[in-house]
Design an enzyme around this catalytic site. Structure first.
Site, PDB file in Angstrom:
ATOM      1  CE  LYS A  56       2.951   3.189 -11.241  1.00 61.88           C
ATOM      2  NZ  LYS A  56       2.453   1.842 -10.903  1.00 61.88           N
ATOM      3  CD  GLU A 111      -1.684   9.532 -17.586  1.00 64.28           C
ATOM      4  OE1 GLU A 111      -0.914   8.558 -17.682  1.00 64.28           O
ATOM      5  OE2 GLU A 111      -2.525   9.630 -16.671  1.00 64.28           O
ATOM      6  NE  ARG A 149       0.040  -2.693  -4.973  1.00 63.71           N
ATOM      7  CZ  ARG A 149      -1.178  -2.169  -4.939  1.00 63.71           C
ATOM      8  NH1 ARG A 149      -2.216  -2.943  -4.646  1.00 63.71           N
ATOM      9  NH2 ARG A 149      -1.387  -0.897  -5.220  1.00 63.71           N
ATOM     10  CG  HIS A 166      -5.333  11.103  -7.684  1.00 67.68           C
ATOM     11  ND1 HIS A 166      -5.956  11.111  -8.918  1.00 67.68           N
ATOM     12  CD2 HIS A 166      -4.845  12.365  -7.497  1.00 67.68           C
ATOM     13  CE1 HIS A 166      -5.834  12.318  -9.455  1.00 67.68           C
ATOM     14  NE2 HIS A 166      -5.178  13.087  -8.618  1.00 67.68           N
TER      15      HIS A 166
END
Length: 460
Positions: A124, A213, A305, A248
């Site tokens: 990431k 973040e 994907r 999430h």
């Protein structure tokens, strides 16, 4: 047909997965005249994907680590059955660069992005740096791993956190799905969150790297479906709103994202293509963004994907994304149908919804509810599609994801799609196990949802 010979893209395909996605890929194989090879664990000896395939090969015991996550056994099964290619589906080995390399080194075709792209996008932090360098707005945060194991560096991490602003998130660099993620309300909570997040990330992904973040709340989670062919041609096929989430984990997806203007869609699609091109995308991927209350898009990540929710894009676009994947993997360029959909993606003419039906108990914090299914009846009728691999009498094992079906509807607009979803969910009959059906039925009657008042805080 996509070639001059009339031959299918591959003669025989191994599907390195289970459940509804394996069945869904097998159906496309049948459409294209491709023989299918299933793999299974001891828990899936009589599973639907095993019955549906032309050939089936045992991988190992029920735990995924001893069966579906064994790259060596999967590649060996493909070679033993004389398969030409492997489709990973989603989850399990689908984003393991080592698996992609093992497939290619064995002389097989991997139906998906290259190992290099999977590796780059699976990290990431690397994906954040790639998007930033390509001029794509990235959620404010750090671009290098936090020095979790160095007490002397904690002061620098705290300073970075204060520069980002609280509340913020500690996130795993090597994975997703909320694992390794911790919310930090103030500087005093940061050391414990870093340690706990790194430990969970290490256990889940074998890599304890974490980063910081900014938490954007309220916000919507919107993703763009991408398709790329050899030579660098990449297009966006529309976007999906995935804001209805629990911890999430996505619960409901729809396409197009409600309330966006044509110009906002064009901007979003262009940002997604730019990020994917910078990462060297090939085949299929999804770029994920947050959309804030100031109507700005912020890049989150790219999933290299097929997504669980790919069906809503298929219904809006009238495309078979798996078929497109197979042709691209066989060396074909983007089809005329794909080009047509991409050209019209900013002005969609239909709307589709997907509800994930899971063996979970909403009254107990969505706790897993494995067991044997008694009665089982799925909906049908105009504008309804059900992707599933279970039936009455099947046992839902505790070893795998609890999702048991995806119910999708499509209509000329969002209102029609919701009306059909309400009717479809009311037609469902399930006995023997607890499912999310009561929650789903309530959701499609909730006024805020009907009005399109979506955010990642919606379920909470």
């Amino acid at each position: 047909m996509r070639n001059d010979t009339g031959a299918p893209p591959f003669r025989r395909l191994l599907i390195a997965n289970r459940g509804e996605i394996a069945v869904r890929i097998i159906r496309t194989c049948r459409d294209l005249g491709i023989e299918s090879v299933a793999v299974y664990s001891d828990a899936d000896v009589d599973a639907a994907h095993v019955r549906a395939a032309d050939v089936a090969v045992r991988l190992g015991p029920a735990p995924a680590a001893e069966s579906y996550l064994r790259a060596d056994a999967t590649v060996a099964a493909a070679l033993a059955t004389d398969a030409d290619a492997i489709h990973p589906g989603y989850g399990f080995l689908s984003e393991r660069a080592a698996f992609v390399r093992a497939t290619v080194e064995a002389g097989l075709v991997f139906v998906g992005p290259s190992a290099e792209a999977v590796e780059a996008l699976g990290d990431k932090l690397a994906a954040r740096r790639t998007a930033r360098d390509a001029g794509v707005p990235v959620v404010p945060g750090t671009f290098a791993p936090a020095a979790v194991d160095r007490p002397d560096a904690l002061g620098a991490v705290v300073a970075e956190a204060e520069g980002i602003g609280f509340p913020l998130l500690v996130k795993a660099a090597a994975g997703g799905g909320g694992r390794g993620m911790r919310r930090v309300a103030n500087r005093d909570e940061l050391p414990a969150a870093l340690a706990a997040g790194a430990a969970e990330a290490r256990a889940a992904f074998g890599d304890g790297a974490v980063y910081l973040e900014r938490e954007l709340r309220p916000a919507r989670h919107i993703e763009v479906q991408l398709l790329g062919a050899a030579g660098g041609e990449i297009v966006a096929l529309g976007e999906r709103d995935c804001s209805i989430q629990r911890r999430h984990q996505k619960l409901v997806e729809e396409s197009p994202a409600p309330g966006l203007t044509r110009e906002e869609r064009m901007t979003l699609h262009e940002l997604a293509v730019r990020a994917a091109r910078a990462a060297g995308l090939y085949n299929v991927a999804t770029a994920e963004f947050l959309f804030d209350t100031d109507r700005r898009f912020w890049f989150l990540e790219v999933n290299a994907r097929l997504q669980v929710e790919h069906g809503v894009t298929e219904l809006v676009a009238d495309l078979d994304l798996v078929a497109e994947q197979l042709w691209i993997a066989a060396g074909a360029g983007l089809s005329d149908d794909v080009q047509r959909v991409a050209a019209a993606a900013a002005e969609p003419r239909r709307h589709a919804l997907e509800v994930r039906l899971s063996a979970e108990d909403p009254s107990r914090e969505f706790a897993p509810s494995p067991g044997r299914i008694g009665a089982w009846a799925m909906p049908a009728g105009p504008g309804v599609r059900v992707d599933t691999a279970v039936a009455a009498g099947d046992r839902i094992a505790p070893h795998y994801d609890p999702m048991i079906a995806k119910v999708l509807t499509v209509g000329a607009d969002r209102g029609i799609a919701i009306d059909r979803m309400r009717r479809a969910l009311d037609e469902i009959v399930i006995a023997g196990i607890q499912t999310t059906l009561p929650f789903d039925r309530a959701l499609v009657r909730d006024r805020a949802f009907l009005d399109g008042m979506l955010s990642t805080d919606y379920v909470a």
